[in-house]
Structure formats: structure tokens, C-alpha cells
Scaffold this motif. Structure first.
Motif, PDB file in Angstrom:
ATOM      1  N   LEU A 173      28.179  14.528  48.452  1.00  0.00           N
ATOM      2  CA  LEU A 173      27.591  13.708  47.394  1.00  0.00           C
ATOM      3  C   LEU A 173      26.486  14.461  46.655  1.00  0.00           C
ATOM      4  CD1 LEU A 173      27.391  10.322  49.337  1.00  0.00           C
ATOM      5  CD2 LEU A 173      29.079  10.960  47.602  1.00  0.00           C
ATOM      6  N   ALA A 174      25.691  15.232  47.402  1.00  0.00           N
ATOM      7  CA  ALA A 174      24.614  15.999  46.782  1.00  0.00           C
ATOM      8  C   ALA A 174      25.173  17.110  45.901  1.00  0.00           C
ATOM      9  CB  ALA A 174      23.709  16.582  47.862  1.00  0.00           C
ATOM     10  N   ASP A 175      26.223  17.773  46.374  1.00  0.00           N
ATOM     11  CA  ASP A 175      26.839  18.852  45.613  1.00  0.00           C
ATOM     12  C   ASP A 175      27.376  18.365  44.278  1.00  0.00           C
ATOM     13  OD1 ASP A 175      27.904  21.514  45.191  1.00  0.00           O
ATOM     14  OD2 ASP A 175      29.867  20.715  45.726  1.00  0.00           O
ATOM     15  N   LEU A 176      27.947  17.158  44.270  1.00  0.00           N
ATOM     16  CA  LEU A 176      28.519  16.602  43.042  1.00  0.00           C
ATOM     17  C   LEU A 176      27.513  15.774  42.247  1.00  0.00           C
ATOM     18  CD1 LEU A 176      32.035  15.544  44.382  1.00  0.00           C
ATOM     19  CD2 LEU A 176      31.487  17.497  42.936  1.00  0.00           C
ATOM     20  N   LYS A 177      26.292  15.648  42.780  1.00  0.00           N
ATOM     21  CA  LYS A 177      25.216  14.898  42.114  1.00  0.00           C
ATOM     22  C   LYS A 177      25.643  13.449  41.831  1.00  0.00           C
ATOM     23  CE  LYS A 177      23.084  18.963  39.958  1.00  0.00           C
ATOM     24  NZ  LYS A 177      23.879  19.949  40.703  1.00  0.00           N
ATOM     25  N   ILE A 178      26.150  12.791  42.862  1.00  0.00           N
ATOM     26  CA  ILE A 178      26.643  11.426  42.734  1.00  0.00           C
ATOM     27  C   ILE A 178      25.486  10.431  42.799  1.00  0.00           C
ATOM     28  CG2 ILE A 178      28.111   9.658  43.791  1.00  0.00           C
ATOM     29  CD1 ILE A 178      29.584  12.015  42.368  1.00  0.00           C
ATOM     30  N   ASP A 179      25.459   9.515  41.831  1.00  0.00           N
ATOM     31  CA  ASP A 179      24.375   8.530  41.746  1.00  0.00           C
ATOM     32  C   ASP A 179      24.755   7.174  42.345  1.00  0.00           C
ATOM     33  OD1 ASP A 179      22.594  10.259  40.234  1.00  0.00           O
ATOM     34  OD2 ASP A 179      23.991   9.995  38.557  1.00  0.00           O
ATOM     35  N   PHE A 180      26.037   6.845  42.372  1.00  0.00           N
ATOM     36  CA  PHE A 180      26.401   5.518  42.884  1.00  0.00           C
ATOM     37  C   PHE A 180      26.325   5.504  44.408  1.00  0.00           C
ATOM     38  CE2 PHE A 180      30.498   7.734  42.061  1.00  0.00           C
ATOM     39  CZ  PHE A 180      31.091   7.670  43.314  1.00  0.00           C
ATOM     40  N   PRO A 181      26.060   4.329  44.996  1.00  0.00           N
ATOM     41  CA  PRO A 181      25.922   4.246  46.454  1.00  0.00           C
ATOM     42  C   PRO A 181      27.244   4.530  47.154  1.00  0.00           C
ATOM     43  CG  PRO A 181      25.942   2.056  45.481  1.00  0.00           C
ATOM     44  CD  PRO A 181      25.857   3.023  44.334  1.00  0.00           C
ATOM     45  N   ALA A 182      27.135   5.127  48.338  1.00  0.00           N
ATOM     46  CA  ALA A 182      28.322   5.435  49.143  1.00  0.00           C
ATOM     47  C   ALA A 182      27.932   5.389  50.610  1.00  0.00           C
ATOM     48  CB  ALA A 182      28.876   6.812  48.775  1.00  0.00           C
ATOM     49  N   GLY A 183      28.905   5.089  51.446  1.00  0.00           N
ATOM     50  CA  GLY A 183      28.659   5.043  52.878  1.00  0.00           C
ATOM     51  C   GLY A 183      29.878   5.486  53.655  1.00  0.00           C
ATOM     52  N   VAL A 184      29.681   5.737  54.924  1.00  0.00           N
ATOM     53  CA  VAL A 184      30.760   6.191  55.795  1.00  0.00           C
ATOM     54  C   VAL A 184      31.383   4.988  56.509  1.00  0.00           C
ATOM     55  CG1 VAL A 184      31.380   7.621  57.773  1.00  0.00           C
ATOM     56  CG2 VAL A 184      29.658   8.429  56.134  1.00  0.00           C
ATOM     57  N   ASP A 185      32.673   4.821  56.329  1.00  0.00           N
ATOM     58  CA  ASP A 185      33.411   3.748  56.996  1.00  0.00           C
ATOM     59  C   ASP A 185      33.965   4.273  58.310  1.00  0.00           C
ATOM     60  OD1 ASP A 185      35.062   1.562  57.624  1.00  0.00           O
ATOM     61  OD2 ASP A 185      36.710   2.358  56.423  1.00  0.00           O
ATOM     62  N   ALA A 186      33.727   3.567  59.400  1.00  0.00           N
ATOM     63  CA  ALA A 186      34.240   3.970  60.705  1.00  0.00           C
ATOM     64  C   ALA A 186      35.719   3.638  60.874  1.00  0.00           C
ATOM     65  CB  ALA A 186      33.438   3.304  61.815  1.00  0.00           C
ATOM     66  N   GLY A 187      36.316   3.011  59.856  1.00  0.00           N
ATOM     67  CA  GLY A 187      37.750   2.710  59.909  1.00  0.00           C
ATOM     68  C   GLY A 187      38.123   1.288  59.541  1.00  0.00           C
ATOM     69  N   PRO A 188      37.309   0.277  59.908  1.00  0.00           N
ATOM     70  CA  PRO A 188      37.707  -1.112  59.658  1.00  0.00           C
ATOM     71  C   PRO A 188      37.933  -1.465  58.187  1.00  0.00           C
ATOM     72  CG  PRO A 188      35.920  -1.029  61.243  1.00  0.00           C
ATOM     73  CD  PRO A 188      36.075   0.361  60.703  1.00  0.00           C
ATOM     74  N   ILE A 189      37.105  -0.937  57.295  1.00  0.00           N
ATOM     75  CA  ILE A 189      37.227  -1.318  55.885  1.00  0.00           C
ATOM     76  C   ILE A 189      38.528  -0.774  55.300  1.00  0.00           C
ATOM     77  CG2 ILE A 189      36.123  -1.276  53.611  1.00  0.00           C
ATOM     78  CD1 ILE A 189      33.457  -0.852  55.024  1.00  0.00           C
ATOM     79  N   GLN A 190      38.859   0.479  55.633  1.00  0.00           N
ATOM     80  CA  GLN A 190      40.124   1.050  55.166  1.00  0.00           C
ATOM     81  C   GLN A 190      41.298   0.197  55.631  1.00  0.00           C
ATOM     82  OE1 GLN A 190      40.411   5.380  55.995  1.00  0.00           O
ATOM     83  NE2 GLN A 190      38.277   5.172  56.613  1.00  0.00           N
TER      84      GLN A 190
END
Length: 287
Positions: free
Chosen positions: A124-141
Motif C-alpha cells: 500500500l505504501a509503495d503504491l501510495k494508496i489513500d483508501f482504507p484497507a485491511g487484511v482478511d483472515a478468510g471469512p470475508i472472502q
């Protein structure tokens, strides 16, 4: 326009936009047609369904609960993985669109595919992403039936899925503009779903049917491999982002790799060249 007609218009617009994306994009390789058919089936199945509720902790420490935002904002979920080339390619386009519309009751949320936090932070830092993001442990997918990356889902202020697309988005305006406009009209007129009604509908909606056990499918594919295929799956890291080898992983990506190794003739290509080709193929490209 009355509410039923407007809701029908929103759903039809989402379907037409999905079709437009597929028409404008390059024709897929024959080997991917079957996968594309499944992706299209997912899109059709999800149109008009109440979006499953979830909570996600972002990389910035914020907790986002879907039910606290439905009815107030148009919500776009972007399921991605750092190893996925098309995900990286579409990120700047999504980030641009987010920055242009974030003040208009619009939320774009990135959902990473079960990867390590430091790897996602660096991406996210490399692409300079401004929108929120999080790591899904699997359930949401699993809740959203995501089987390939990137996958993008738009949830309207009626709490329903209005857009479901697998593959990189080349033009965010084409994908989202009409849906944003129609949903903002619903917000302005107060014709939105309440948090209480959304939670009730989300709880009562039956899940989509499970087609087949992933574990059973994986075992079946293992049995079809020749000695070279078995050697490759034992060596190859699963491209889904987990820490398993293809041989021990039951995800759809690993199963597709096993099917390919069982069916295709790679002639005298070296194992490393085959693994590189498979790695590239099973991350969904622009469609």
C-alpha cells in the motif's frame, strides 16, 4: 421514479456495466474461458442479494463494520492480493477515483487475501494508496464467494450488491458513475435501508449453495497428476498468498493449477518455467 422502479434500474445498470466491461476488454485465452464463465456466474448470482455483514480492522487500526455504513454510503469492496499483477495495475485507478469521490458518501475499502501485515503495508505504501484497507483472515472472502483476484463489489444504500466484477477495472467511471448517481438520489430522498432492517435481512438471507468441498476437489486433482505434476505441486508456493505449497493447499487457485498440470502438455519445458507461467495465469487479469 418510484422506489421499485429505481431499484430495478440500479440492478439493471450494474448488470449492463458488467457486460460493457467484458465487451470492451480483450478476448480471453481459450484456456481461461471456463474460469471466466464461473466468474460471470458469480456476478449473476450476487446481483440484488443483501451484502453479508462483516467487520474489518484496517492497516491504520480503524475498525469498519459494514452494518454501520450501509444506508449512509455507497460502499465498494476491492478484494486484492499483493502478489497479483492485475491488482497492482488497477490500484492507481481505484485510488484516483476514491480521492475524487470520498466527500460524496462514498467508501472504498481494500480487503487483502490473508497475507502478512508487513507485506500488505509495504504494498500500500509503495503504491501510495489513500483508501482504507485491511487484511482478511478468510471469512470475508468466503462470505462474498471470492475465488480470484482482484474482485470488486459495490454495495448500494439499499444494502444490496449492485456490481460484482472479477478482473482488473480499467475505467472506474464506467464501472461506478451511474450507480453512484442513482444511489445518491436515494440518499437525498431518504429512501435508504436502516441499520436495523439491514441487519435483519442480512441475518435471514440464506447463503449461496456450496458447490463442492474444496478438500475433496483438491484430493481428486492430486490423483490425476503425473510424476512431473506431483513434483511441481510439491515445490511450488501457492499463489493465493498463504504459506502452503500447491500440493497442500485446498484453495481454488491451487486446484486450478493441479487441473492445468493434469490436462495440458508442457512438453520439455523446465519445471521453473512451468511454475512461473502458472503463477502468472492464475491471478485474474483484466477482462
Amino acid at each position: 421514479m418510484n422506489k421499485p422502479l429505481l431499484n430495478i434500474s440500479i440492478v439493471l445498470t450494474g448488470i449492463l456495466l458488467g457486460i460493457l466491461h467484458h465487451v470492451l476488454k480483450p478476448a480471453p485465452d481459450e484456456k481461461l474461458l471456463q474460469e471466466y464463465a464461473q466468474h460471470m456466474a458469480n456476478s449473476t448470482e450476487w446481483q440484488g442479494r443483501i451484502a453479508p455483514d462483516f467487520e474489518l480492522k484496517t492497516t491504520r487500526g480503524e475498525r469498519i463494520q459494514l452494518s454501520e455504513n450501509v444506508g449512509k454510503k455507497i460502499i465498494v469492496l476491492n478484494f486484492f492480493a499483493t502478489w497479483c499483477g492485475p491488482c497492482r495495475e488497477e490500484m492507481p485507478e481505484l485510488n484516483r477515483y476514491f480521492n475524487e469521490h470520498k466527500g460524496e458518501s462514498f467508501l472504498l475499502l481494500g480487503v487483502d487475501a490473508e497475507e502478512k501485515q508487513d507485506r500488505v503495508d509495504a504494498f500500500l505504501a509503495d503504491l501510495k494508496i489513500d483508501f482504507p484497507a485491511g487484511v482478511d483472515a478468510g471469512p470475508i472472502q468466503k462470505q462474498y464467494g471470492v475465488t480470484a483476484f482482484p474482485t470488486t463489489v459495490l454495495i448500494g444504500v439499499d444494502g444490496k450488491v449492485q456490481f460484482y466484477e472479477t478482473g482488473a477495472l480499467a475505467n472506474a467511471e464506467v464501472a461506478f458513475d451511474n450507480l453512484l448517481r442513482q444511489n445518491r438520489q436515494l440518499i437525498q430522498s431518504g429512501r435508504v435501508i436502516s441499520p436495523e432492517e439491514y441487519r435483519l435481512q442480512a441475518q435471514n438471507q440464506p447463503a449461496l449453495p456450496v458447490r463442492q468441498s474444496a478438500q475433496k476437489t483438491s484430493a481428486e486433482e492430486d490423483d490425476k497428476l503425473d510424476p512431473r505434476g506431483k513434483r511441481i505441486v510439491a515445490r511450488m508456493d501457492c499463489p493465493c498468498g498463504c504459506e502452503k505449497k500447491v500440493q497442500g493447499c485446498t484453495c481454488k487457485t491451487s486446484n486450478n493449477i493441479k487441473k492445468t498440470l493434469a490436462k495440458e502438455d508442457f512438453k520439455d519445458k523446465p519445471d521453473d518455467e512451468i511454475m512461473t507461467a502458472l503463477n502468472k495465469r492464475f491471478c485474474s487479469g483484466a477482462m
